[in-house]
Design an enzyme around this catalytic site. Structure first.
Site, PDB file in Angstrom:
ATOM      1  N   HIS A  24      -0.689   4.399  12.430  1.00 17.15           N
ATOM      2  CA  HIS A  24      -0.017   5.176  11.388  1.00 17.15           C
ATOM      3  C   HIS A  24       0.992   6.171  11.949  1.00 17.15           C
ATOM      4  CE1 HIS A  24      -3.376   3.480   8.976  1.00 17.15           C
ATOM      5  NE2 HIS A  24      -2.362   3.274   8.158  1.00 17.15           N
ATOM      6  N   ASP A  69       1.073   1.120  -4.995  1.00 15.33           N
ATOM      7  CA  ASP A  69       0.074   0.163  -4.528  1.00 15.33           C
ATOM      8  C   ASP A  69      -0.382  -0.688  -5.700  1.00 15.33           C
ATOM      9  OD1 ASP A  69      -1.805  -0.039  -1.801  1.00 15.33           O
ATOM     10  OD2 ASP A  69      -2.725  -0.881  -3.591  1.00 15.33           O
ATOM     11  N   ASP A 103       4.298  -0.983   4.077  1.00 20.05           N
ATOM     12  CA  ASP A 103       3.035  -1.270   4.764  1.00 20.05           C
ATOM     13  C   ASP A 103       2.259  -2.331   3.983  1.00 20.05           C
ATOM     14  OD1 ASP A 103       1.053  -1.100   6.617  1.00 20.05           O
ATOM     15  OD2 ASP A 103       0.238   0.819   5.930  1.00 20.05           O
ATOM     16  N   ASP A 158      -4.514   3.286   1.317  1.00 20.19           N
ATOM     17  CA  ASP A 158      -5.566   4.029   2.016  1.00 20.19           C
ATOM     18  C   ASP A 158      -5.170   5.480   2.290  1.00 20.19           C
ATOM     19  OD1 ASP A 158      -3.763   3.819   4.156  1.00 20.19           O
ATOM     20  OD2 ASP A 158      -4.772   2.054   4.974  1.00 20.19           O
ATOM     21  N   GLN A 168      -7.864  -8.340  -4.822  1.00 18.72           N
ATOM     22  CA  GLN A 168      -8.267  -8.622  -3.447  1.00 18.72           C
ATOM     23  C   GLN A 168      -9.744  -8.294  -3.267  1.00 18.72           C
ATOM     24  OE1 GLN A 168      -5.620  -6.034  -1.331  1.00 18.72           O
ATOM     25  NE2 GLN A 168      -6.162  -4.287  -2.577  1.00 18.72           N
ATOM     26  N   ASP A 187       3.072  -3.671  -9.097  1.00 15.09           N
ATOM     27  CA  ASP A 187       3.509  -4.688  -8.163  1.00 15.09           C
ATOM     28  C   ASP A 187       4.816  -4.205  -7.553  1.00 15.09           C
ATOM     29  OD1 ASP A 187       3.080  -7.331  -7.124  1.00 15.09           O
ATOM     30  OD2 ASP A 187       2.195  -7.762  -9.079  1.00 15.09           O
ATOM     31  N   ALA A 188       4.872  -4.104  -6.233  1.00 15.54           N
ATOM     32  CA  ALA A 188       6.001  -3.441  -5.586  1.00 15.54           C
ATOM     33  C   ALA A 188       7.352  -4.060  -5.955  1.00 15.54           C
ATOM     34  CB  ALA A 188       5.811  -3.469  -4.071  1.00 15.54           C
TER      35      ALA A 188
END
Lengths: 538, 511
Positions: free
Chosen positions: B277, B321, B373, B301, B247, B355-356
């Site tokens: 959050h 992530d 998220d 993050d 990304q 990769d989730a």
């Protein structure tokens, strides 16, 4: 108003222009890694020459299956299901799988031929049974099967490069004339009507397996015309419709619409009635290796029965059963197989050479294809709709490419393999086969690369290798008359103890048809040998 | 009509005036391109002193090279002048648009940046000496030098005043570039037209007109270009930009407002991210009796983790992530660590780069709470993470009574997409309840709470929350009619209903 001739003339001019462009574009200094392979024609062509060694060894088996494509594997599967242990499957090549064979490199597995299976119709009982056994159908909700969601083709399925932009689906949606809109609508409405039609006995107008189709005379009469003639009769001349129909005919039959029986043409559009509890009705099952997944799983169970690398050159009836003469390629020795019954799961043009009991192969015509596995560093992009599973360019001579990692669940962008398909339908089959034999690897690689870069300039510099696979006799050409003039039925008729099994006998080169022919031949064999079994076809 | 050819009788008054005016235009345009490059570089790369300094140096050096090379133009000065003028128009005029478009598409942005600056500087440097040579027969040498240089410097003044006061605020960088390209090519066309018929440079004229058309088209389409080159659309100065294999990460900062963008989509603003959050985490964790093992999918993050660590009973947080660049950034940058309270450095936190979907399919650990998220379902690859197949895998990873919260886009902008998430979670066998909160930088934002058991009232909330209270929690579950539940399909791998709805609803909203 464009007629069929103008459309075809246009496409030939287009092909010529593309050819000229290819020469101009091709840089001569770079060589792309890759291999040129295909069905082993040297072994196949030995049949023409004869001159095989006398058998030096005789083996006995109860049932011998000749040919390890989908039909042969299905026959073997059926025997194994019935508890038959004593059977052998003899295969010319070193690997079974036929048209569903696949390859694999460090990036992905990829199909060498057939790459998907549509959701089976309710009447395709053999396919449904197999999918349940393989756990691909995981259960039922009422009369609708539940499929393993990871094996259903992920959305988006198809996109079309039309007028410089990718759009979803394979039928152009934008930039159509009034005639196009009208003819497309009328055509698809007619196909829908055929799809829903049942005859007095409740048989669908167009079934898969095709043997279960209605025999209503007006439907069978379609076989007397070419699909192009039939469209002319309907008054549908839209160039967009005709080009889409041409795509369909080349896609499933490797043959131009003016050489495809109208019965086959309508069958393509009106026979799919597969449904699922957890998917849209018109969807498909697919795997990175295409139908290599199915034949791979079948072979895993049956492999102890395989004898690969056997050139069968004679099959004859004897008073005790049947006799098969084979050449073991590895040792160069002749082997005789004596069996109580034989399932000939070979294309009809081969069966006709092997045994005097098969009718002549005159009128059996085969379409040559080229399939390329193109390894690229990144997934193709392009203006408009996102990359799909099947990606087709309106102006290309090829049928486009399939992204073999499409089913991957990862977000990570990465290298992939594209399966690129080209039926050589614009040449006479014999001329095309000569091309296949004579042209070197780089000729095909340049063709594939130029076609791909014209469709996806974004792949410039990303092509890592191109492996080319040639199919001289990829599939039967379903020409007018083929289905209902008697030749197909004659070839399919069993001559106990010889039983014939091949999709040629259906006239449609589909997994479902080959599997159906294999199951039927195995069940007929067991009936003949008085082996008890429970039919999966009824 | 003036005739500039040797032996022709020139009318110096008109031609001379035009050529002197062109010195003014050339100088103005040249400086504008330089300022554009400098502004763009400091905007995209940060550190404006360095950027401007290097750009100015590079530009002046290139001008010097151009001047030196002018000696190799032995004849046809006028033809060369016109050609150079057209070339400057084309390169300089498109430079801003080009740089914006290239920014996140190239490995090293400095290459095209300095390449363009060098090219423009070289061409501008070539021009002034040429102009002087063309004019040398018409003017006294002292007069010539004084006039040309005066116009040159006046042009520079005009440019440096116009640029910050008028051009940047009113036209923007891309449009300014095209406009001054048009001035450049205008000079070229005017000079060509001044020539008598027989000396007309037809090819040059055609090319110049073509360039003019392209520049005019660019000027008209500059808004579209701006949208395509999304970096041009950030409102605030960029302090960090990185194109990872996964990304494009951009962080902007204005005053105390720190913003994270992934692929151009706002992920948070430091001014109100606590609302988002707290709403993502606390309705879930406060409803689990004794949350010990928590899973966070996405959220590199560390801001959700910051909230999770407010529960002392939590013994492990697994964060999955995709992009190691994200988790590294939010562990290393002091500004970002201050924002997430160093959550990613906590010994309780295990960061997994994966990769989730694939990770979840092979995962055997069970969790008491899961916070999902992911980015909004803007493409088919992300859409897979919102399917029934994904939620089935997720359901397998739950302890009895575990709770999930899924960020689910705006129920106000995209109600059908929002409720599709709930429908899909339910089809995967989970109980759901939707809730929403107002996050100023996002608008009205939605989440779906899901569980393999009943969803009850919240338990105790940790101290020190700025937004969520039991009362706010209760109200968040109330949906007014414009966001109310509506029937939706189940999102599956083979229909990607969510991506299609999301796209339809948001494109209506954004026009």
């Amino acid at each position: 108003m464009p007629t069929r001739r103008t459309v075809i003339a246009g496409s030939i001019a287009g092909a010529a222009a593309i050819g000229a462009g290819a020469i101009a574009l091709a840089p001569h200094d770079e060589t792309i890694p890759g291999t040129l392979s295909g069905a082993d024609f040297r072994r196949g062509h030995r049949l023409r020459g004869g001159n095989f060694p006398e058998p030096s060894e005789t083996v006995r088996t109860r049932v011998a299956i000749v040919g390890g494509g989908v039909a042969g594997l299905a026959a073997a599967w059926t025997l194994a299901d019935a508890g038959v242990q004593d059977f052998r499957l003899l295969e010319l090549e070193d690997r079974t799988g036929g048209n569903a064979r696949s390859g694999r490199n460090d990036v992905s597995a990829y199909p060498l031929g057939a790459h998907y299976l549509p959701l089976p119709n309710a009447e395709a009982k053999g396919v449904i049974h197999l999918l349940e056994q393989l756990g691909i159908i995981t259960g039922w909700q009422g009369d609708k099967p539940v499929y393993d969601s990871y094996q259903l083709v992920s959305d988006p399925e198809e996109r079309l490069l039309y007028l410089g932009k990718w759009q979803e689906g394979l039928v152009p949606q934008k930039g159509l004339s009034e005639v196009d809109v009208h003819d497309l609508k009328a055509f698809f409405a007619a196909m829908k009507a055929y799809e829903g039609r049942r005859d007095a006995q409740g048989r669908p107008a167009f079934a898969i397996p095709m043997e279960l189709s209605s025999r209503d005379p007006d439907l069978l009469a379609l076989d007397k015309l070419s699909f192009a003639q039939w469209l002319d009769q309907q008054g549908w001349h839209s160039s967009v419709l005709r080009a889409h129909v041409r795509y369909a005919c080349r896609d499933d039959y490797g043959t131009e619409p003016d050489q495809v029986s109208a019965w086959a043409g309508v069958h393509y559009f009106a026979s799919r009635r597969g449904h699922a509890a957890n998917a849209d009705p018109d969807t498909m099952l697919t795997w990175p290796e295409g139908n290599g997944h199915l034949v791979g799983r079948m072979a895993a169970r049956l492999k102890d029965h395989f004898d690969c690398g056997r050139i069968i050159h004679r099959v004859a009836r004897t008073d005790k059963g049947a006799q098969i003469d084979a050449l073991d390629v590895a040792s160069g020795r002749g082997i005789r197989v004596e069996a109580d019954a034989v399932v000939l799961a070979t294309p009809h043009f081969v069966s006709a050479r092997l045994t005097a009991d098969a009718p002549s192969a005159t009128g059996f015509d085969y379409a040559p294809w080229v399939v390329a596995a193109v390894t690229v560093d990144r997934v193709p992009a392009g203006p408009g709709f996102e990359v799909a599973w099947d990606n087709v360019s309106w102006t290309s001579r090829s049928l486009g490419y399939v992204v073999d990692t499409h089913q991957s669940l990862d977000r990570v962008p990465r290298a992939t393999v594209l399966s690129w398909y080209l039926p050589l339908s614009d040449l006479a089959p014999a001329d095309a086969r000569r091309e296949l034999l004579e042209r070197p690897l780089d000729y095909w690689q340049d063709m594939v690369r130029d076609d791909l870069l014209r469709t996806n300039p974004d792949l410039k510099g990303a092509i890592r290798r191109i492996d080319v696979w040639r199919w001289g006799h990829a599939m039967i050409r379903p020409v007018p008359g083929y289905f209902w003039d008697g030749r197909r039925e004659a070839a399919a008729a069993p001559r106990p103890p010889l039983f014939f099994a091949h999709s040629d006998l259906s006239g449609l080169s589909l997994f479902e048809e080959a599997q159906y022919r294999g199951i039927r031949a195995a069940e007929d064999t067991m009936t003949h040998l008085s082996i008890p079994y429970r039919s999966v076809l009824t | 009509m003036a005739d500039l050819s040797e032996g022709g009788v020139a009318r110096p008054s008109r031609t001379g005036a035009l050529l002197l005016a062109s010195a003014f235009v050339v100088a103005t345009c040249g400086l504008i391109y330089e300022l554009l490059a400098g502004t763009l570089a400091s905007y995209l790369l940060g550190d404006s002193v360095t950027q401007f300094s290097i750009i100015i140096g590079t530009y002046l050096f290139a001008m010097g090279m151009g001047s030196w090379c002018s000696r190799y133009v032995r004849k046809n000065e006028l033809v060369t002048f016109v050609r150079v003028e057209v070339l400057i128009a084309a390169i300089g005029g498109c430079s801003a648009a080009l740089l914006f478009l290239l920014f996140d598409r190239v490995q090293d942005f400095r290459l095209p940046l300095y390449g363009l600056v060098l090219a423009i500087g070289f061409l501008v440097g070539l021009e002034i000496p040429l102009l002087m040579r063309i004019l040398k027969d018409r003017l006294e040498f002292s007069d010539l030098v004084s006039k040309v240089l005066t116009f040159d410097y006046v042009g520079a003044l005009a440019a440096s005043l116009l640029f910050p006061l008028l051009l940047v605020p009113h036209l923007g960088l891309i449009r300014t570039g095209f406009l001054f390209g048009l001035f450049n090519v205008g000079v070229a066309i005017a000079v060509i037209l001044m020539l008598p018929q027989r000396r007309r440079m037809t090819i040059e004229l055609v090319v110049a007109i073509l360039v003019a058309i392209v520049l005019a088209a660019g000027f008209v389409a500059s808004e579209k270009i701006e949208r395509t080159a999304e970096v041009a659309a950030y409102g605030d100065p960029i302090i960090y930009a990185d194109a990872t294999p996964y990304q494009r990460i951009v962080i902007t900062k204005r005053a105390n407002d720190l913003r994270l963008f992934l692929n151009g989509n706002l992920q948070f603003s430091s001014r109100d991210e606590y609302r988002y959050h707290e709403a993502l985490v606390h309705p879930v964790l406060s409803r689990v009796a004794n949350p010990r093992d928590v899973l966070v999918l996405g959220g590199g993050d560390g801001l959700a983790v910051r909230e999770i660590l407010k529960y002392p009973g939590v013994r492990s947080v697994t964060l999955v992530d995709l992009d190691p660049a994200m988790t590294t950034l939010f562990r290393k940058s002091s500004m970002l660590v201050a924002l997430n309270h160093g959550s990613l450095l906590s010994p309780k936190v295990h960061v997994i780069t994966a990769d989730a979907f694939s990770w979840l399919r092979t995962n055997r650990t069970k969790f008491d709470a899961v916070l999902v998220d992911f980015p909004d379902p803007t493409n088919f690859a992300i859409g897979k993470l919102y399917t029934i197949s994904f939620y089935r895998e997720l359901a397998r990873a739950l302890n009895p009574g575990a709770m999930i919260s899924v960020q689910s886009t705006s129920p106000l902008v995209a109600p059908k997409a929002y409720w599709t998430v709930a429908t899909t979670l339910e089809a995967a066998g989970l109980t759901t309840r939707g809730y929403h909160v107002y996050v100023p930088s996002f608008g009205e934002w939605g989440f779906v709470l899901a569980s393999n058991g009943p969803i009850g009232a919240p338990g105790a909330l940790p101290a020190g929350l700025r937004f969520l209270t039991p009362r706010v929690d209760t109200l968040a579950f109330f949906f007014p009619p414009d966001m109310a539940r509506r029937p939706t399909p189940v999102n599956r791998l083979d229909n990607q209903a969510l991506v299609r709805e999301f796209d339809a609803e948001w494109s209506v909203f954004e026009g």
